[in-house]
Design a protein around this motif. Sequence first.
Motif, PDB file in Angstrom:
ATOM      1  N   ASN A 267     -21.694  14.416 -34.344  1.00 41.82           N
ATOM      2  CA  ASN A 267     -21.012  15.176 -35.391  1.00 41.82           C
ATOM      3  C   ASN A 267     -21.069  16.644 -35.023  1.00 41.82           C
ATOM      4  O   ASN A 267     -22.151  17.173 -34.750  1.00 41.82           O
ATOM      5  N   GLN A 269     -20.167  20.573 -36.255  1.00 37.59           N
ATOM      6  CA  GLN A 269     -19.758  21.564 -37.237  1.00 37.59           C
ATOM      7  C   GLN A 269     -19.423  22.824 -36.455  1.00 37.59           C
ATOM      8  O   GLN A 269     -20.306  23.481 -35.907  1.00 37.59           O
ATOM      9  N   ARG A 270     -18.125  23.148 -36.390  1.00 35.91           N
ATOM     10  CA  ARG A 270     -17.663  24.227 -35.531  1.00 35.91           C
ATOM     11  C   ARG A 270     -17.626  25.566 -36.257  1.00 35.91           C
ATOM     12  O   ARG A 270     -17.533  25.626 -37.484  1.00 35.91           O
ATOM     13  N   GLU A 274     -12.472  26.180 -38.400  1.00 30.21           N
ATOM     14  CA  GLU A 274     -12.086  24.926 -37.754  1.00 30.21           C
ATOM     15  C   GLU A 274     -12.883  23.766 -38.347  1.00 30.21           C
ATOM     16  O   GLU A 274     -14.097  23.858 -38.547  1.00 30.21           O
ATOM     17  N   ALA A 275     -12.180  22.681 -38.641  1.00 31.78           N
ATOM     18  CA  ALA A 275     -12.820  21.525 -39.266  1.00 31.78           C
ATOM     19  C   ALA A 275     -13.768  20.832 -38.293  1.00 31.78           C
ATOM     20  O   ALA A 275     -13.547  20.807 -37.080  1.00 31.78           O
ATOM     21  N   GLU A 277     -15.836  17.434 -36.795  1.00 30.24           N
ATOM     22  CA  GLU A 277     -15.318  16.140 -36.380  1.00 30.24           C
ATOM     23  C   GLU A 277     -16.449  15.240 -35.901  1.00 30.24           C
ATOM     24  O   GLU A 277     -17.529  15.709 -35.516  1.00 30.24           O
ATOM     25  N   ASN A 278     -16.192  13.937 -35.947  1.00 31.66           N
ATOM     26  CA  ASN A 278     -17.116  12.932 -35.445  1.00 31.66           C
ATOM     27  C   ASN A 278     -16.536  12.308 -34.181  1.00 31.66           C
ATOM     28  O   ASN A 278     -15.320  12.073 -34.100  1.00 31.66           O
ATOM     29  N   GLN A 279     -17.397  12.035 -33.224  1.00 31.96           N
ATOM     30  CA  GLN A 279     -16.965  11.439 -31.973  1.00 31.96           C
ATOM     31  C   GLN A 279     -17.983  10.423 -31.495  1.00 31.96           C
ATOM     32  O   GLN A 279     -19.153  10.440 -31.911  1.00 31.96           O
ATOM     33  N   THR A 311     -13.837   8.642 -27.697  1.00 33.49           N
ATOM     34  CA  THR A 311     -12.800   8.699 -28.730  1.00 33.49           C
ATOM     35  C   THR A 311     -11.775   9.798 -28.460  1.00 33.49           C
ATOM     36  O   THR A 311     -10.715   9.815 -29.090  1.00 33.49           O
ATOM     37  N   ASP A 312     -12.073  10.712 -27.558  1.00 31.67           N
ATOM     38  CA  ASP A 312     -11.152  11.781 -27.169  1.00 31.67           C
ATOM     39  C   ASP A 312     -11.058  11.791 -25.646  1.00 31.67           C
ATOM     40  O   ASP A 312     -11.689  12.621 -24.985  1.00 31.67           O
TER      41      ASP A 312
END
Length: 365
Positions: A267, A269-270, A274-275, A277-279, A311-312
């Motif tokens: 997880n 937190q940027r 910017e939102a 994200e989970n990866q 996932t990316d």
Amino acid sequence: MIDRTSPTQATIAKKCKRDGALTCAVTCIILLSVLVLLVPLHAAAAKNDFVWLVNGDRITCDIKTLERGRLRVSTDSMGTVQLEWDDIVRMSSADEYIIELTHGERFLGSLVDSGQDGQLRVMLAGGEVLLNMADVVWIDPVKEGTLTDLWDGHVSVGLDYTKANNSSTFSGSFGARRRAEDFQVGISATAFLRSQDGASDSRRANLEIEYRRLLLQRRFWALVGLLERNDELGIDLRSLAGAGYGRFLVQTNRSLWSATAGAAVVNEQRAGDEAGENQIEAYLNTRHEYFLYHSPKTTLNTNLTLFPSLTDPGRLRGNLGFYLRRELVSDLFLELRLYGSYDNEPPEEGGKSDYGLITSLGYSF
């Protein structure tokens, strides 16, 4: 009224108030560990064990543990001392120990004087075995020990200040590890805080815990947890939890080399708007440690971890850590630490890489 608060205390307090929770927590862990070291821990134990050295001396002691090429023993006259395994020719103890060899085989039994230099006789439940001492890499008592018997670790601190531009830098690290018959636990924390007039403050901190369930033939299951903050990469907080399977490729009294592969949930937190994200990322780690205990004692540690995103596709992160540690006097060392981080798809407010070189003084326990 005179303010007796030192500049160092005021600086650290100011930074903890301004910095994020992770940075402050890691800093507190490092500073509190220094205070813990000031509290002596003692346990009375009968000195009924014997260790014979290559020079012919015999030491009456209480045998504690063998790890990383050093045998820890407790004596009446010298306290707790570390003996190089290469300097020991024979041992005896009525207590039971777990003995592990370079290839991972383990034995449980008491130690009997073999009468032969370089040979370790172990009395098992159903007989006895004669081992080559050069093949023994780990010895641990079955009986419980004190906190300092069970854990090894270090703490180091560095502080720089420049009046010309009111620049101050604090760096610190803490590490502790415990090895038992069927598991290994490691805890590490580092913090880097820098402030300067006319420039944005920079913070880098991480806290990592790794648990390894030891199997036969030097194999293990691993659980990993990581909290990280890095302003240069645009990360306010990165949380990671993962699992993997690995093996010790090399296990001797001079070096340890392990490799682990697995997967992790991350997880992020940027920074900025910017939102987060989970990866899900792959977890690929290799770690090499080399230790030399002839004066001055020297330790080299290299740790490389890659995180290819599952996932990316196409995203790749990596962390590289290296430190060289040399003893100045008993248990006090000078440390040179190199760190580096890379992300080929960083947050909008972050860069692709962050690296640095840190020198500090530390104490091992």
